[in-house]
Design a protein around this motif. Structure first.
Motif, short mmCIF file in Angstrom:
data_model
loop_
_atom_site.label_atom_id
_atom_site.label_comp_id
_atom_site.label_asym_id
_atom_site.label_seq_id
_atom_site.Cartn_x
_atom_site.Cartn_y
_atom_site.Cartn_z
N GLY A 42 -6.29 -10.70 -7.84
CA GLY A 42 -4.93 -10.19 -7.90
C GLY A 42 -4.75 -8.70 -7.68
N LEU A 43 -5.80 -7.99 -7.27
CA LEU A 43 -5.69 -6.54 -7.13
C LEU A 43 -4.78 -6.17 -5.96
CD1 LEU A 43 -9.40 -5.55 -7.81
CD2 LEU A 43 -7.43 -5.23 -9.33
N VAL A 44 -4.94 -6.84 -4.81
CA VAL A 44 -4.08 -6.54 -3.67
C VAL A 44 -2.63 -6.88 -4.02
CG1 VAL A 44 -3.55 -7.12 -1.28
CG2 VAL A 44 -5.92 -6.85 -1.99
N HIS A 45 -2.43 -7.97 -4.73
CA HIS A 45 -1.08 -8.36 -5.15
C HIS A 45 -0.48 -7.31 -6.06
CE1 HIS A 45 1.90 -10.47 -7.73
NE2 HIS A 45 2.20 -11.07 -6.58
N ALA A 46 -1.30 -6.75 -6.97
CA ALA A 46 -0.79 -5.73 -7.89
C ALA A 46 -0.33 -4.50 -7.12
CB ALA A 46 -1.87 -5.36 -8.90
N VAL A 47 -1.12 -4.09 -6.12
CA VAL A 47 -0.76 -2.90 -5.34
C VAL A 47 0.45 -3.18 -4.45
CG1 VAL A 47 -1.53 -1.28 -3.57
CG2 VAL A 47 -3.10 -1.99 -5.39
N SER A 48 0.41 -4.28 -3.71
CA SER A 48 1.52 -4.57 -2.80
C SER A 48 2.81 -4.84 -3.58
CB SER A 48 1.18 -5.76 -1.90
OG SER A 48 0.92 -6.92 -2.67
N GLY A 49 2.68 -5.45 -4.77
CA GLY A 49 3.86 -5.68 -5.59
C GLY A 49 4.48 -4.38 -6.06
N PHE A 50 3.64 -3.42 -6.45
CA PHE A 50 4.15 -2.11 -6.83
C PHE A 50 4.88 -1.45 -5.67
CE2 PHE A 50 3.40 2.47 -6.48
CZ PHE A 50 4.09 2.93 -7.59
N ARG A 93 3.36 8.69 -8.60
CA ARG A 93 2.11 8.71 -9.37
C ARG A 93 2.35 8.24 -10.80
NH1 ARG A 93 0.50 13.23 -5.96
NH2 ARG A 93 1.80 14.67 -7.15
N GLY A 94 3.42 8.72 -11.40
CA GLY A 94 3.71 8.29 -12.76
C GLY A 94 3.96 6.81 -12.87
N ALA A 95 4.68 6.25 -11.89
CA ALA A 95 4.96 4.82 -11.93
C ALA A 95 3.70 4.00 -11.69
CB ALA A 95 6.03 4.48 -10.88
N PHE A 96 2.83 4.46 -10.79
CA PHE A 96 1.63 3.68 -10.49
C PHE A 96 0.61 3.77 -11.62
CE2 PHE A 96 -2.47 2.79 -8.43
CZ PHE A 96 -2.17 1.54 -7.90
N ALA A 97 0.69 4.78 -12.47
CA ALA A 97 -0.27 4.93 -13.55
C ALA A 97 -0.31 3.69 -14.44
CB ALA A 97 0.06 6.17 -14.38
#
Length: 312
Positions: A42-50, A93-97
C-alpha cells in the motif's frame, strides 16, 4: 511486491527556460517528492492518495522495491492542478509528514525548479570545474554555484569571469584544522546545500566528512573500486587496462570508499601511455561528476547504507 522500476507516466509539457540561453532546462516546475521506507503493502497507494487529496497531477513516478533488503524507494514529480490554489512547499511538507509518520518514511519535498546552492572545491586540474561552471551557466544543472574554493590561486580568473566569488584557502598539515574551519564558515555564510570536490586533491578530515555526510560529492579519476588513491591512471597503465573510467561518489571517512552515484568509462588500448590515459579520462570525469550533481540536485539519489539508489 516484486522489484519494480516504473516507466514515466506522462510527459511534462511545461518546460522551464534558462535565463541565460533561453533553452529548455532538464527540470521543470512543480514539486519533487523523494522518499524511502521499509517495504510494505500500500505504499504507492498512500503516496498517490495524498497527491490526489492535494489535487496533484503526477508527471513522473519512479519506484524501486529492493526485495533483498525489504526497502522501498520512490520519486514523484507533480504539480498542483491549475484550477486549484497551490499550497506551497511548506504546507505540502507539513501535510505529508502525517503519511510519512505512518510508514516510517524518510522524505524530501522540494520545488522542482529550485536551484541548490553549491560550493565547488578544486586544486590545479580545472576541467571538472570549468565543465560545472559551463553547465550551470547554460541552465543544464539545477544549481547555483555560490562559491569556488581552492588550495591554489590558479583558477581565480575563471571563477570570477563567471561572476562567482573565489576563495584561496591554502592547506598544509599544520594549517589543515584552520583551513577546514574556514571552509565550514563559507558553507554557513553562503547557505551551501552541496559541496562538490571537482578534483580537489586534499583528503578531508574524518570530522569534516561526518559534518558533510550526504551533501558532499567527490570525483575520483578511476573506475572504483579499482585504483584508489594517488595516480590511478599510472596504476591503470601498469596493469595494462583496456578501459579507463571515473567515479562520482559521496564523500566518506574512508578514502575513495563512499557510496557510488555515477560512473563513466572509455575504451583504450596498449598504445596509451600514462599521459594518454590522463587525457582520455578527462571527459569521463566531467560526465560522471556532472551526472552525479544533476541527479543529486533533482532528488533522484537516495542513500542506503554503503550504496545509492538512483531513480532515473
Amino acid at each position: 511486491m516484486s522489484t519494480v522500476s516504473s516507466p514515466t507516466t506522462r510527459s511534462v509539457t511545461r518546460p522551464a527556460t534558462s535565463a541565460v540561453s533561453g533553452s529548455p532546462r532538464q527540470y521543470q516546475e512543480g514539486y519533487v517528492l523523494t522518499l524511502d521506507c521499509p517495504e510494505a503493502p500500500g505504499l504507492v497507494h498512500a503516496v498517490s492518495g495524498f497527491l490526489l487529496e492535494q489535487h496533484g497531477d503526477i508527471h513522473e513516478l519512479k519506484q524501486f522495491d529492493d526485495v533483498r533488503d525489504g526497502h522501498f524507494f520512490l520519486r514523484a514529480h507533480f504539480t498542483v492542478a491549475a484550477d486549484q490554489a497551490d499550497p506551497g512547499p511548506e504546507a505540502l511538507r507539513g501535510a505529508f509528514a502525517a503519511v510519512a509518520g505512518r510508514h516510517a518514511m524518510r522524505f524530501e519535498l522540494r520545488e522542482a525548479s529550485a536551484r541548490r546552492r553549491v560550493l565547488v572545491m578544486v586544486s590545479r586540474f580545472e576541467h571538472c570545474l570549468a565543465d560545472l561552471l559551463f553547465r550551470s551557466r547554460i541552465g543544464e544543472l539545477p544549481v547555483e554555484i555560490a562559491a569556488v574554493v581552492s588550495n591554489h590561486p590558479d583558477h581565480r580568473a575563471l571563477a570570477e569571469w563567471h561572476g562567482i566569488p573565489f576563495f584561496h584557502v591554502p592547506v598544509t598539515a599544520a594549517t589543515k584544522p584552520e583551513a577546514e574551519a574556514r571552509l565550514l564558515d563559507l558553507v554557513d555564510r553562503f547557505e551551501i546545500e552541496l559541496v562538490v570536490l571537482a578534483r580537489y586533491m586534499q583528503i578531508l578530515s574524518d570530522e569534516l566528512t561526518l559534518q558533510l555526510t550526504g551533501r558532499a560529492i567527490n570525483i575520483h579519476h578511476s573506475f572504483l573500486p579499482s585504483f584508489k588513491g594517488a595516480k590511478p591512471y599510472h596504476q591503470a597503465w601498469e596493469r595494462g587496462v583496456k578501459t579507463v573510467g571515473a567515479t562520482a561518489h559521496y564523500v566518506s571517512s574512508e578514502l575513495d570508499e563512499g557510496p557510488i552515484i555515477s560512473q563513466q568509462v572509455r575504451e583504450v588500448d596498449h598504445s596509451f601511455g600514462p599521459d594518454d590515459l590522463v587525457a582520455a579520462g578527462r571527459d569521463t570525469e566531467c560526465r560522471a561528476l556532472s551526472n552525479a550533481v544533476k541527479w543529486h540536485c533533482e532528488g533522484r539519489v537516495i542513500l542506503q547504507g554503503s550504496r545509492t539508489v538512483v531513480l532515473l
